[in-house]
Scaffold this active site. Structure first.
Site, PDB file in Angstrom:
ATOM      1  N   TYR A  49       0.862  -1.182   0.000  1.00  0.00           N
ATOM      2  CA  TYR A  49       0.000   0.000   0.000  1.00  0.00           C
ATOM      3  C   TYR A  49       0.898   1.232   0.000  1.00  0.00           C
ATOM      4  CZ  TYR A  49      -4.132  -2.785   0.968  1.00  0.00           C
ATOM      5  OH  TYR A  49      -5.168  -3.676   0.881  1.00  0.00           O
ATOM      6  N   GLU A  50       0.591   2.197  -0.852  1.00  0.00           N
ATOM      7  CA  GLU A  50       1.594   3.219  -1.136  1.00  0.00           C
ATOM      8  C   GLU A  50       1.897   4.194  -0.002  1.00  0.00           C
ATOM      9  OE1 GLU A  50       0.128   6.204  -4.206  1.00  0.00           O
ATOM     10  OE2 GLU A  50      -1.245   4.540  -4.416  1.00  0.00           O
ATOM     11  N   ALA A  51       1.027   4.316   0.988  1.00  0.00           N
ATOM     12  CA  ALA A  51       1.376   5.192   2.111  1.00  0.00           C
ATOM     13  C   ALA A  51       2.546   4.609   2.896  1.00  0.00           C
ATOM     14  CB  ALA A  51       0.178   5.412   3.022  1.00  0.00           C
TER      15      ALA A  51
ATOM     16  N   ASN B 151       3.183  10.104  -7.079  1.00  0.00           N
ATOM     17  CA  ASN B 151       3.361  10.114  -5.623  1.00  0.00           C
ATOM     18  C   ASN B 151       4.817   9.886  -5.255  1.00  0.00           C
ATOM     19  OD1 ASN B 151       0.931  10.712  -4.399  1.00  0.00           O
ATOM     20  ND2 ASN B 151       0.188   8.607  -4.489  1.00  0.00           N
TER      21      ASN B 151
END
Lengths: 259, 351
Positions: A49-51, B151
């Site tokens: 998950y990118e966080a 991102n």
């Protein structure tokens, strides 16, 4: 067996994921597909998950977004965005699992805007988010999209997530990206792959009751057809139970209306 | 190193104004000078949010927004910035939701109080709750300038700044329209001879972060996803930090490995429980989908009708009539906050 479009997409997404791999998931159906795969044929599949989370155990509920605190639950490794995207650049993420607004025959995806002018588009979407980086550097890219002519387009308005570019063999190399590129495109009525020679989108499977011609009617560019177009497998009662009762019992994603 | 390009021009038909190669905030050299000039003493930096914003937020600056989408966002700081007003802002962040939409809403309500000039970003939206209506309004009407990265690209830009270097090579953006429209550059790597993309460092004038716990000097622990908060704090000339709790320095010194943000990078420490509300904070509370939906609905109404009444009423009710974040949280109510605390699921943190 009665199933909805989103259930079919989630189930097909699960089918495409192999065991003993790492999938970098986007919000929504990719999460559901990966959870289903873990619960069925791929118990050793893990998610990024990118966080900042790698291989969480989603025991307190399905994350509603990739930044959801639930996505960090009992992870093996929990840092930030740099850490997980650098794992990806390094080669530890096998699949990118993304969505988008438009896709072309080479698997280039737009999720920035609709219009001609960057400074003043007709419609602005949220932007790349992680998708552009995932499509660049996960080894294989899987895209989920509704099968509609306005989405399967001749030319995307803005390339957000790199596919095979203009189709030239060295496009990705010249772009400086590391992953091998588009692998599967999943829709409610069809599953697509990409031709090795031409790097163009190729129809692999159609949903029961649909024909390749009907699929082509919903695509603005000319599709290549696999020599042996198969019928898509459909979710069993057990699969639907998992999806609806265990994975997304509140119907956050599965009850969303899509065509 | 010679500048080159991918083959994106073969496929793109987007029209765009090329952006000059420049920083949208302090240059790496300016940032270095400001860091050197700072006192490195361990002094009590705790203060009120009002004091912190008064001291550091000025018109025309670049603010770096921490957190990620709805997670550990610096919501309380943004509200105070709106109360005090700041014009001509540059926003820098990877992905954010209501922090940006609040600033955008404040700009629509009263552009003489708050205005956004431009944003360098990867993503602006609410994920499951929907697209951001005010981003759509501001961008399609040409009212703000955007500079798009991924991102990772934005995170790498903060990281480069945190490392004290002017750019970082990354393996994304190339071959997409971001290569054309943003300020990064494709170059030929002097070692491998391959194309590689460079993104410029991003030094905000003021970084805004909310953390799980910190001491009065600004040594901070972050549990849950760390997002890009460490990089933003280290990249910024000044950092305003809210913390869910102030913890003793003795605890920091017992487990220094747990410190994610070191004190010299921090200028103001504000103890503020629920400082990310309506966002989530791992180990403390989940996000309030109802409030996010409520505000988003008001913004969408404005986008469709052009009527500002709903926005004005919201800002009056939840921001302008509140002296402090506590006043705002009182309006949300104890029972609501308690529910969100339970929904966190008691994620483990070490204080």
């Amino acid at each position: 067996m009665e199933y909805s479009a989103v259930e079919m997409i989630s189930y097909t997404g699960s089918r495409v994921l192999e065991d003993e791999k790492i999938v970098f998931v986007g919000t929504g159906l990719p999460i559901i597909a990966a959870m289903h795969a873990q619960l069925t044929h791929a118990p050793n599949l893990y998610m990024i998950y990118e966080a900042g989370s790698l291989a969480p155990i989603l025991e307190i509920g399905m994350p509603l977004s990739v930044g959801d605190t639930r996505a960090a639950r009992k992870a093996c490794y929990l840092k930030g965005l740099c850490a997980v995207f650098e794992l990806t650049q390094r080669g530890f993420a096998d699949y990118a699992f993304i969505g988008g607004a438009q896709i072309d025959m080479y698997g280039n995806v737009c999720s920035h805007l609709e219009g001609d002018v960057y400074e003043k588009p007709n419609i602005r979407f949220p932007g790349s988010g992680g998708a552009g980086a995932m499509a660049a550097n996960c080894e294989k890219t899987i895209v989920i999209m509704a099968l509609e002519k306005r989405r399967f387009v001749q030319q995307v308005d803005f390339v957000t997530s790199i596919g095979f570019g203009d189709g030239s063999p060295d496009y990705r190399e010249k772009a400086g990206v590391m992953g091998s590129g588009p692998y599967r495109v999943i829709t409610q009525h069809a599953l697509f792959g990409f031709d090795e020679e031409t790097r163009r989108m190729k129809l692999l499977e159609v949903a029961p009751g649909k024909t390749p011609a009907e699929v082509q009617d919903n695509v603005s560019f000319e599709l290549l057809m696999d020599e042996n177009v198969k019928e898509m497998a459909v979710p069993t009662e057990q699969d639907l139970k998992l999806l609806k009762e265990e994975i997304d019992p509140e119907g956050y994603f599965l009850k969303r209306v899509t065509r | 190193m010679s500048e080159t390009s991918s083959k994106i021009k073969n496929i793109s038909r987007i029209q765009y104004d090329p952006k000059p190669a420049e920083y949208w905030g302090p240059t790496p050299r300016e940032a270095r000078k400001k860091a050197v000039a700072k006192s490195k003493a361990l002094v009590d930096k705790s203060m009120t949010l009002k004091e912190a914003v008064q001291k550091h937020i000025k018109d025309g600056i670049n603010i770096g927004i921490g957190g990620f989408v709805n997670t550990r966002i610096p919501a309380a700081i943004i509200q105070e910035i709106i109360r005090q007003g700041a014009r001509d802002l540059t926003l820098s962040f990877q992905s954010n939701s209501i922090c940006c939409e609040w600033l955008a809403g404040a700009m629509i309500v009263d552009p003489d109080r708050v205005s956004i000039k431009r944003a360098e970003l990867a993503w602006w939206g609410y994920e499951i709750i929907g697209i951001a209506p005010l981003l759509r309004y501001l961008n399609t009407s040409g009212k703000i300038q955007l500079d798009d990265y991924t991102n990772y690209g934005m995170s790498a830009r903060f990281k480069a700044a945190a490392m004290g270097i002017p750019f970082l090579p990354v393996r994304d953006h190339g071959g997409t329209d971001m290569e054309l429209t943003n300020r990064g550059k494709m170059v030929e790597c002097p070692f491998s001879g391959e194309n590689v993309y460079l993104v410029p460092a991003c030094h905000p004038d003021v970084g805004l972060v909310n953390v799980t716990a910190a001491d009065i000097y600004g040594n901070a622990r972050i549990f849950g996803a760390q997002c890009t908060c460490q990089e933003i704090a280290l990249a910024s000339i000044h950092t305003i930090m809210t913390t869910e709790a102030i913890i003793p320095t003795e605890s920091i010194r017992s487990y220094p490995n747990l410190t994610e943000i070191p004190y010299p990078a921090v200028d103001a420490v504000v103890e503020q429980p629920f400082a990310s509300y309506p966002g989530a904070c791992y180990g403390n509370y989940w996000f309030d989908m109802d409030h996010l939906r409520y505000y988003r609905g008001i913004c969408d109404e404005f986008r469709k009708t052009g009527k500002r009444d709903g926005l004005k009423k919201y800002f009056e009710e939840y921001i302008f009539s509140c002296e402090t974040s506590d006043d705002f949280l009182e309006k949300i109510g104890y029972k609501n906050l308690l529910k969100l605390r339970k929904m966190d699921g008691a994620q483990p943190v070490i204080l």
